[in-house]
Write a protein that holds these residues in place. Structure first.
Motif, PDB file in Angstrom:
ATOM      1  N   SER A  61     -10.074  11.804   1.501  1.00 46.80           N
ATOM      2  CA  SER A  61      -9.079  10.772   1.817  1.00 46.80           C
ATOM      3  C   SER A  61      -9.062   9.769   0.671  1.00 46.80           C
ATOM      4  CB  SER A  61      -9.471  10.085   3.130  1.00 46.80           C
ATOM      5  OG  SER A  61      -8.612   9.007   3.406  1.00 46.80           O
ATOM      6  N   ASN A  62      -7.862   9.349   0.268  1.00 53.04           N
ATOM      7  CA  ASN A  62      -7.760   8.432  -0.879  1.00 53.04           C
ATOM      8  C   ASN A  62      -7.373   7.027  -0.436  1.00 53.04           C
ATOM      9  OD1 ASN A  62      -5.121   9.329  -0.187  1.00 53.04           O
ATOM     10  ND2 ASN A  62      -4.356   8.927  -2.241  1.00 53.04           N
ATOM     11  N   ALA A  63      -7.846   6.052  -1.192  1.00 53.58           N
ATOM     12  CA  ALA A  63      -7.671   4.645  -0.814  1.00 53.58           C
ATOM     13  C   ALA A  63      -6.703   3.908  -1.729  1.00 53.58           C
ATOM     14  CB  ALA A  63      -9.019   3.926  -0.850  1.00 53.58           C
ATOM     15  N   TRP A 119       0.320   9.506   7.610  1.00 55.33           N
ATOM     16  CA  TRP A 119       0.285   8.346   6.710  1.00 55.33           C
ATOM     17  C   TRP A 119       0.557   8.759   5.267  1.00 55.33           C
ATOM     18  CZ3 TRP A 119      -3.879   8.779  10.332  1.00 55.33           C
ATOM     19  CH2 TRP A 119      -3.826   7.863  11.380  1.00 55.33           C
ATOM     20  N   LYS A 120       1.633   8.229   4.702  1.00 54.87           N
ATOM     21  CA  LYS A 120       1.917   8.377   3.264  1.00 54.87           C
ATOM     22  C   LYS A 120       2.136   6.969   2.747  1.00 54.87           C
ATOM     23  CE  LYS A 120       3.631   9.255  -0.840  1.00 54.87           C
ATOM     24  NZ  LYS A 120       3.538   7.878  -1.408  1.00 54.87           N
ATOM     25  N   ASN A 121       1.172   6.465   1.969  1.00 53.83           N
ATOM     26  CA  ASN A 121       1.167   5.023   1.630  1.00 53.83           C
ATOM     27  C   ASN A 121       1.324   4.229   2.929  1.00 53.83           C
ATOM     28  OD1 ASN A 121       1.407   6.347  -0.808  1.00 53.83           O
ATOM     29  ND2 ASN A 121       2.850   4.903  -1.703  1.00 53.83           N
ATOM     30  N   PRO A 143       5.158  -1.342 -12.878  1.00 55.41           N
ATOM     31  CA  PRO A 143       4.030  -1.679 -13.757  1.00 55.41           C
ATOM     32  C   PRO A 143       2.675  -1.121 -13.320  1.00 55.41           C
ATOM     33  CG  PRO A 143       4.439  -3.501 -12.291  1.00 55.41           C
ATOM     34  CD  PRO A 143       5.431  -2.425 -11.920  1.00 55.41           C
ATOM     35  N   LEU A 144       2.659  -0.288 -12.274  1.00 52.67           N
ATOM     36  CA  LEU A 144       1.347   0.296 -11.932  1.00 52.67           C
ATOM     37  C   LEU A 144       0.882   1.206 -13.064  1.00 52.67           C
ATOM     38  CD1 LEU A 144       1.682   1.309  -8.165  1.00 52.67           C
ATOM     39  CD2 LEU A 144       0.854  -0.829  -9.137  1.00 52.67           C
ATOM     40  N   GLY A 145       1.819   2.002 -13.560  1.00 52.07           N
ATOM     41  CA  GLY A 145       1.513   2.899 -14.664  1.00 52.07           C
ATOM     42  C   GLY A 145       2.478   2.649 -15.808  1.00 52.07           C
ATOM     43  N   ASN A 169       4.817  13.464  -9.369  1.00 52.35           N
ATOM     44  CA  ASN A 169       5.464  12.419  -8.588  1.00 52.35           C
ATOM     45  C   ASN A 169       5.638  12.869  -7.136  1.00 52.35           C
ATOM     46  OD1 ASN A 169       6.148  10.001 -10.221  1.00 52.35           O
ATOM     47  ND2 ASN A 169       7.054  11.542 -11.563  1.00 52.35           N
ATOM     48  N   ASN A 170       5.875  11.887  -6.270  1.00 52.85           N
ATOM     49  CA  ASN A 170       5.898  12.153  -4.835  1.00 52.85           C
ATOM     50  C   ASN A 170       6.918  13.216  -4.430  1.00 52.85           C
ATOM     51  OD1 ASN A 170       5.243   8.705  -3.701  1.00 52.85           O
ATOM     52  ND2 ASN A 170       3.870  10.279  -4.449  1.00 52.85           N
ATOM     53  N   SER A 171       8.108  13.177  -5.027  1.00 48.12           N
ATOM     54  CA  SER A 171       9.186  14.054  -4.557  1.00 48.12           C
ATOM     55  C   SER A 171       9.325  15.314  -5.396  1.00 48.12           C
ATOM     56  CB  SER A 171      10.511  13.282  -4.550  1.00 48.12           C
ATOM     57  OG  SER A 171      10.336  12.063  -3.864  1.00 48.12           O
ATOM     58  N   GLU A 206      -3.681  13.369   4.369  1.00 48.98           N
ATOM     59  CA  GLU A 206      -2.871  12.141   4.371  1.00 48.98           C
ATOM     60  C   GLU A 206      -2.844  11.551   2.949  1.00 48.98           C
ATOM     61  OE1 GLU A 206      -1.380  11.934   7.235  1.00 48.98           O
ATOM     62  OE2 GLU A 206      -2.787  12.988   8.508  1.00 48.98           O
ATOM     63  N   ASN A 207      -2.195  10.421   2.792  1.00 46.24           N
ATOM     64  CA  ASN A 207      -2.158   9.749   1.499  1.00 46.24           C
ATOM     65  C   ASN A 207      -2.205   8.233   1.684  1.00 46.24           C
ATOM     66  OD1 ASN A 207      -1.502  10.207  -1.591  1.00 46.24           O
ATOM     67  ND2 ASN A 207      -0.396   8.375  -0.923  1.00 46.24           N
ATOM     68  N   GLU A 208      -3.250   7.631   1.130  1.00 44.12           N
ATOM     69  CA  GLU A 208      -3.431   6.180   1.259  1.00 44.12           C
ATOM     70  C   GLU A 208      -3.131   5.730   2.684  1.00 44.12           C
ATOM     71  OE1 GLU A 208      -1.345   4.184  -1.944  1.00 44.12           O
ATOM     72  OE2 GLU A 208      -2.841   4.814  -3.421  1.00 44.12           O
TER      73      GLU A 208
HETATM   74  C1  N0T Z   1       0.231   5.441  -4.969  1.00 49.24           C
HETATM   75  C2  N0T Z   1       1.386   5.754  -5.923  1.00 49.24           C
HETATM   76  C3  N0T Z   1       2.214   6.777  -5.182  1.00 49.24           C
HETATM   77  C4  N0T Z   1      -0.771  -4.025  -7.623  1.00 49.24           C
HETATM   78  C5  N0T Z   1       2.234   4.640  -6.431  1.00 49.24           C
HETATM   79  C6  N0T Z   1      -0.258   3.076  -4.989  1.00 49.24           C
HETATM   80  C7  N0T Z   1       1.133   7.617  -4.555  1.00 49.24           C
HETATM   81  C8  N0T Z   1       0.281   6.566  -3.919  1.00 49.24           C
HETATM   82  N1  N0T Z   1       0.309   4.178  -4.309  1.00 49.24           N
HETATM   83  O1  N0T Z   1       3.135   5.158  -7.386  1.00 49.24           O
HETATM   84  O2  N0T Z   1       3.040   6.222  -4.206  1.00 49.24           O
HETATM   85  O3  N0T Z   1       1.588   8.548  -3.615  1.00 49.24           O
HETATM   86  O4  N0T Z   1      -0.939   7.123  -3.541  1.00 49.24           O
HETATM   87  C9  N0T Z   1      -0.091   1.804  -4.208  1.00 49.24           C
HETATM   88  C10 N0T Z   1      -0.663   0.672  -4.994  1.00 49.24           C
HETATM   89  C11 N0T Z   1      -0.121  -0.647  -4.539  1.00 49.24           C
HETATM   90  C12 N0T Z   1      -0.796  -1.735  -5.352  1.00 49.24           C
HETATM   91  C13 N0T Z   1       0.080  -2.915  -5.550  1.00 49.24           C
HETATM   92  C14 N0T Z   1      -0.710  -4.055  -6.145  1.00 49.24           C
END
Ligand code: N0T
Length: 529
Positions: free
Chosen positions: A255-257, A108-110, A360-362, A41-43, A178-180
């Motif tokens: 770099s991640n998207a 950039w973090k998210n 609900p992402l995971g 997790n982030n923290s 960076e992150n997203e």
């Molecule tokens: C991800 C993670 C963490 C459905 C979310 C996803 C991680 C970052 N972000 O838990 O924050 O550090 O890379 C964002 C997805 C947003 C999609 C919403 C539409």
């Protein structure tokens, strides 16, 4: 030759990406390596929570932990650097025999600067936010501020100096820069420098790569101009940071998207504009040659979207790495598709017991699908190097269980002279049609080991082989037989024989259950006419 000798002699076989003929491998300790990863997790980037990270990583059987290094923690006061976090992290990773992928949370973090030190994120005069078309301040930092780049880059260089000096064992195998990145809600910066550049010509490197005529951003890219301009600026910043870091220690960097919709084009104001979404991968390739790859963070469980993303990011010029995927049950099986695309790594997100779940992402809880990820890692862990080597040679295939009856609960794999049919939800004995597993947990993977010889494995799946040319059951005068099917396992690069599968174990296809079973299958053609 001298440089190679020197690096071997010093025990510094620095991890690197090796690409040949459009196939890729991540080399770690001098050989291809498959990242069986997990992201904390982030923290969780402090010594104390590590106690709630390692037990989960161990339960998973992951070989790599992805975990943040925050700019705010390594440079809390400008010019004063503190790498105590890395001292602890590296020592513990080595004690647990795990590798690390560090996530540089900085400008950039998210998309936001929350992880930048307070002397950065609270000083808008020196580190300006983006400006909207009406002159208002946006939350994200501008990618056009030299001061921001200089400060970010200086801290990143210190991080890489630390790794050069303190990590000659290369416990850290990759760095995410960076992150997203990008910006939500505003497609591009409209600050004075941005406006000046936007009215000017598209940079030659980009124009040539995309095969466009000269002109301003709007003239060349029309409706895409704003997003492409932002992507160029963000990627250029990331490239400068990564290049400076690589000059110190040339670890693989990426770099991640935060992804845009896989189908169609939504408004760029509704996703992270300027981040490495699939339709700007070429802009990142032109702007950020210091990056080894751009990577998709997959949080949609929809199988057609996942398939599209894997096709977008697995390219001849871009090794596939999935550094984040949802940690709920439907996502685990996508491991098979990722490695089937020659992927170099995979990591569910949020895998620690610190008490956060990104549902609900995971999953609602980090351990909801832990068994599904763990069984895959326990299966592939002992043979990850053999698999990664086969992937680098382009000799791997993998598929996961489709949901819904439309696909007939089966997938087909073309293996050149042979066709493998992978079906889900069948009795092991007999001819009953596939009905799907109670939940979509199935997957199968195949690697070619030699002429007519394949490594075959999977879970909750039946694999059957046929001659590729024998379509619709037409007789060809040839039939396909199993010469020999061995069950065994890889240990230290050697195949350890356990038994031969025959009789019921092969007569109705090769049935994989929840048990970790690896087969070496030798096929043979019998001439009958
Ligand atoms: C991800 C993670 C963490 C459905 C979310 C996803 C991680 C970052 N972000 O838990 O924050 O550090 O890379 C964002 C997805 C947003 C999609 C919403 C539409």
């Amino acid at each position: 030759v001298l440089a190679v000798w020197a690096s071997v002699a010093l025990g510094q076989d620095i991890p690197r990406i090796v690409s040949e003929g459009g196939r890729h491998a991540l080399y770690v300790d001098g050989a291809p390596f498959l990242v069986l990863g997990a992201q904390a997790n982030n923290s969780s980037n402090y010594p104390e929570p590590l106690g709630k990270v390692w037990p989960v990583i161990e339960r998973l059987g992951a070989n790599t932990l992805e975990i943040p290094v925050a700019w705010e923690q390594v440079e809390p006061v400008e010019g004063q650097f503190d790498f105590a976090w890395l001292d602890t992290l590296l020592a513990q990773a080595r004690a647990h025999d795990k590798r690390l992928i560090l996530l540089w949370f900085a400008t950039w973090k998210n998309t936001a600067p929350a992880y930048a030190p307070r002397w950065v994120k609270l000083d808008n005069a020196r580190f300006p936010r983006m400006i909207t078309p009406t002159g208002a301040s946006h939350y994200a930092l501008s990618p056009h501020a030299r001061s921001t780049l200089d400060a970010d880059r200086r801290a990143f260089v210190k991080l890489m100096e630390y790794l050069r000096d303190k990590d000659s064992r290369n416990t850290v195998i990759m760095v995410q820069v960076e992150n997203e990145p990008g910006s939500y809600g505003l497609v591009r910066d409209h600050g004075p420098e941005a406006q000046r550049l936007f009215a000017g010509p598209v940079p030659e490197a980009l124009r040539k790569r995309l095969g466009r005529k000269p002109g301003t951003w709007r003239e060349v890219f029309g409706a895409d101009a704003d997003e492409f301009f932002q992507a160029w600026a963000v990627a250029s910043h990331i490239n400068a940071v990564a290049a400076a870091g690589k000059a110190i220690k040339p670890l693989p960097m990426y770099s991640n998207a935060a992804l845009a919709a896989a189908a169609g084009r939504q408004s760029a104001a509704t996703y992270a504009s300027g981040g490495p979404v699939h339709h700007v991968i070429d802009i990142y390739k032109a702007a950020a040659p210091a990056l080894d790859l751009v990577a998709p963070d997959i949080y949609t469980p929809d199988e057609s979207a996942v398939a599209a993303y894997l096709d977008f990011y697995a390219r001849r010029d871009n090794p596939l790495l999935v550094p984040e995927i949802g940690n709920s049950r439907p996502f685990a099986r996508y491991f098979f598709d990722v490695i089937g695309h020659g992927g170099i790594g995979f990591a569910p997100f949020g895998m620690d017991a610190t008490g956060y779940a990104n549902y609900p992402l995971g999953a609602r809880s980090f351990d909801e699908a832990l068994d599904l990820f763990a069984r895959i890692y326990r299966l592939f862990g002992p043979m990850q190097r053999e698999w990664a080597k086969a992937a680098a040679e382009g000799k791997v295939w993998g598929v996961s269980e489709p949901v819904g009856a439309a696909a007939g609960h089966q997938r087909t794999i073309q293996l050149g002279p042979y066709r493998a049919t992978v079906s889900f939800g069948r009795h092991q004995f007999g001819f009953d049609p596939p009905t799907g597993n109670p939940e979509p947990t199935g997957g199968a993977a195949i690697a070619q080991l030699g002429p007519d010889e394949y490594l075959v494995t999977g879970f909750d799946a039946r694999v059957e082989f046929a001659l590729a040319e024998a379509k619709d059951g037409k007789a060809t005068g040839e039939s396909l037989l199993f010469d020999r099917v061995e069950e065994g396992r890889f240990e230290g690069g050697r195949w350890i024989f356990a038994r031969v599968w025959n009789g019921d174990q092969v007569d109705y296809g090769l049935n994989f259950t929840g048990q970790p079973q690896v087969l070496r299958v030798k096929l043979a053609r019998l001439r009958t006419a």
